[in-house]
Design a protein around this motif. Structure first.
Motif, short mmCIF file in Angstrom:
data_model
loop_
_atom_site.label_atom_id
_atom_site.label_comp_id
_atom_site.label_asym_id
_atom_site.label_seq_id
_atom_site.Cartn_x
_atom_site.Cartn_y
_atom_site.Cartn_z
N ALA A 171 65.64 -24.50 -9.36
CA ALA A 171 64.76 -23.88 -8.70
C ALA A 171 64.43 -22.38 -8.58
O ALA A 171 64.54 -22.18 -7.41
N GLY A 172 64.97 -21.65 -9.51
CA GLY A 172 64.43 -20.49 -9.53
C GLY A 172 63.07 -20.05 -9.28
O GLY A 172 62.26 -20.77 -9.34
N VAL A 173 62.70 -18.57 -9.38
CA VAL A 173 61.14 -18.31 -9.11
C VAL A 173 60.39 -18.93 -10.08
O VAL A 173 59.25 -19.41 -9.67
N VAL B 286 59.37 -6.29 -6.28
CA VAL B 286 58.85 -6.94 -7.22
C VAL B 286 57.43 -6.48 -7.24
O VAL B 286 56.74 -6.42 -6.27
N SER B 287 56.84 -6.36 -8.63
CA SER B 287 55.54 -5.74 -8.83
C SER B 287 54.68 -6.64 -7.93
O SER B 287 54.53 -8.04 -8.06
N ARG B 288 53.64 -6.09 -7.17
CA ARG B 288 52.61 -6.87 -6.45
C ARG B 288 51.64 -7.64 -7.02
O ARG B 288 51.08 -8.59 -6.54
N ASP B 289 51.62 -7.12 -8.19
CA ASP B 289 50.27 -7.65 -9.16
C ASP B 289 50.49 -9.15 -9.32
O ASP B 289 49.60 -10.01 -9.49
N PHE C 241 66.03 -14.45 -20.89
CA PHE C 241 66.36 -13.01 -20.90
C PHE C 241 65.07 -12.11 -20.72
O PHE C 241 64.64 -10.89 -21.26
N MET C 242 64.22 -12.72 -19.56
CA MET C 242 62.80 -11.71 -19.33
C MET C 242 63.13 -10.85 -18.05
O MET C 242 62.12 -10.78 -17.37
N THR C 243 63.98 -10.13 -18.41
CA THR C 243 63.98 -8.88 -17.34
C THR C 243 63.56 -7.57 -17.80
O THR C 243 63.31 -7.57 -19.20
N GLY D 5 63.50 -9.33 -13.04
CA GLY D 5 63.07 -10.36 -13.79
C GLY D 5 62.19 -11.32 -12.93
O GLY D 5 61.68 -12.22 -13.37
N ILE D 6 61.84 -11.05 -11.63
CA ILE D 6 61.19 -11.93 -10.79
C ILE D 6 59.57 -12.04 -11.31
O ILE D 6 59.25 -13.40 -11.88
N ALA D 7 58.94 -11.01 -11.44
CA ALA D 7 57.63 -11.19 -11.73
C ALA D 7 57.51 -11.76 -13.30
O ALA D 7 56.49 -12.59 -13.61
#
Ligand SMILES: Cc1cc2nc3c(=O)[nH]c(=O)nc-3n(C[C@H](O)[C@H](O)[C@H](O)COP(=O)(O)OP(=O)(O)OC[C@H]3O[C@@H](n4cnc5c(N)ncnc54)[C@H](O)[C@@H]3O)c2cc1C
Length: 433
Positions: A8-10, A45-48, A279-281, A288-290
């Motif tokens: 249950a990560g973002v 985190v980028s707000r977009d 590896f999506m950072t 990597g959250i967004a």
């Protein structure tokens, strides 16, 4: 369709909500307990992404991040990179974000906290579900959101072509803690300081005076963070930043973050990776959250479009991700590797003389291209004189980074195994040891 999400990560929570809303039967297995399965701190985190996914974050859960100041390895240059407030990231309470996403997902999915997935069920060389809580759970799609060291990748049939583990130099190990401010310490000139190649070592450290009054500290190194390395860096960081007190109020452990280009294969029949497990950072900073939330929405879109969770659909999801951000981060990985191999005194020179300037630092840290126009090069030549060979290595890295981005963006749109293999080899050529 039956969908199982591991973690249950973002990204896992966004996927659970979107797949549930699309009418699928969704179970999320999260090994952590309901009260503390996520980090106790806030992240930039980028707000977009919130606007894009229609997720509202209440004001109580975020503030607008301050601009960074980059400090050279010799600590002689402090480069304050002022960023307009409207483009700065949100600094979001991670627990608040996780609870918001979990509440949304819970309306359409069954989240089982305290139940870790133990293994994949693989039959006839295909992923068919997971074993969790000692029971077999069959599913049409397993979404692996279990993090950078996902143990599930290694159990996949070779035909999936998914890498088992990232290389040592592709993972960053970071101590992160929010400490009490040392009593009576003077206000720092800059609140958000990042130390590049801190002490000449492979990694960064930071010291941030948090709006809460606590001091947010990070000491991260590539490959591992031995206790002695951490102790020494912490001591030196304290000497340069008298605001740091020793009492830890939040966080206080060492955590792993992937810092590389996205995975070359995001999965196959009945199995998809999202977030850190793929590896999506942003390679330079490890944000990597967004990206993980974006990946969840692109995966849901691809599956909704085809009505299947076969290898071709997972490939379509990968193509969409690479076109949106994956190719850019592949280029960013080239620059990150150049930074790691550059000698500390080279960074001192390049940043100290303004050859690498505020715009370059802003671009690199947000995962964007470093622009080298003719006039920018002429300006850099002036500044770099007499160390032109060093400027040429920087220019070589920037050019290579652009090429890597271009090659990565030429990802085959059709699911053709020969074309995919050829693309993969071309991209990996940029990262040969
Ligand atoms: C110190 C630090 C600072 C960071 N700062 C930022 C930042 O400022 N901005 C930013 O964007 N990113 C930041 N990141 C990176 C960010 O945390 C990750 O990129 C992001 O959390 C990835 O999300 P994810 O969706 O992959 O899932 P993750 O958040 O990695 O969650 C994975 C989940 O899977 C669960 N899990 C693992 N194994 C199993 C299993 N077998 N069964 C069931 N559940 C399992 C875990 O308990 C966890 O809840 C930071 C990371 C660290 C460590």
């Amino acid at each position: 369709m039956k969908v199982i999400v591991i973690g249950a990560g973002v990204g896992g929570l966004v996927a659970a909500e979107l797949f549930g809303k699309a009418g699928n039967e969704v179970i999320v297995f999260e090994k952590g307990g309901k009260d503390g399965w996520t980090y106790d701190w806030h992240d930039d985190v980028s707000r977009d992404i919130f606007a894009e996914l229609g997720i509202t974050i209440p004001k109580s859960e975020y503030f607008i991040k301050e601009s960074w100041t980059f400090v050279t390895p010799d600590e002689k240059t402090e480069l304050y990179v002022e960023t307009p407030e409207e483009t700065r990231d949100y600094s979001i309470e991670r627990r608040g974000l996780a609870h918001i996403l979990a509440e949304r997902a819970q309306k359409v999915a069954d989240i089982r906290f305290g139940t870790g997935a133990e293994a994949l069920i693989i039959e006839n060389d295909k992923v068919k579900g997971v074993i969790a809580g000692g029971e077999k759970h069959y599913a049409d799609l397993v979404i692996d959101n279990s993090g950078v060291h996902s143990p599930f990748r290694a159990s996949l049939p070779a035909s999936y072509g998914v890498e088992r583990e990232p290389d040592r130099n592709e993972v960053f190990y970071a101590y992160r803690g929010f400490h009490k401010r040392a009593e009576g310490s003077p206000d720092p000139r800059y609140t958000n300081k990042v130390y590049l190649k801190h002490l000449g070592e492979e990694g960064i450290s930071w010291c941030i005076l948090d709006p809460s009054g606590l001091v947010n500290i990070l000491v991260g190194r590539i490959g591992s963070l031995p206790e002695a390395t951490f102790r020494n860096a912490y001591q030196k960081l304290k000497e340069s930043n008298p605001i740091i007190g020793d009492e830890v109020v939040r966080g206080g452990g060492v955590y792993a973050i992937p810092v590389r280009h996205p995975a070359m294969r995001f999965g196959g029949d009945g199995y998809a990776l999202i977030g850190d497990s793929a590896f999506m950072t942003i390679p330079m900073m490890g944000s990597g959250i967004a990206n993980s939330m974006l990946a969840a929405s692109l995966l849901a879109e691809a599956v909704a479009k085809s009505g299947k969770a076969d290898a071709e659909t997972i490939w379509n999801y990968q193509v969409a991700y690479y076109k949106r951000v994956g190719a850019k981060h592949t280029g960013g990985d080239v620059m990150k590797r150049w930074m790691l191999t550059a000698k500390p005194e080279e960074l001192d020179f390049l940043i100290g003389k303004g050859v690498i300037n505020k715009n370059d630092m802003q671009s690199g840290s947000t995962g964007n291209d470093i622009a080298l126009s003719f006039s920018a090069i002429m300006d850099k030549v002036k500044r770099a004189f007499p160390r032109i060979p060093l400027l040429l290595t920087l220019k070589g890295a920037v050019d290579n980074s652009k090429k890597a981005k271009k090659v990565a963006s030429q990802i085959p749109e059709n699911y053709d195994s020969d074309a995919i293999k050829a693309w993969e080899n071309k991209v990996l050529a940029f990262f040969k040891k």
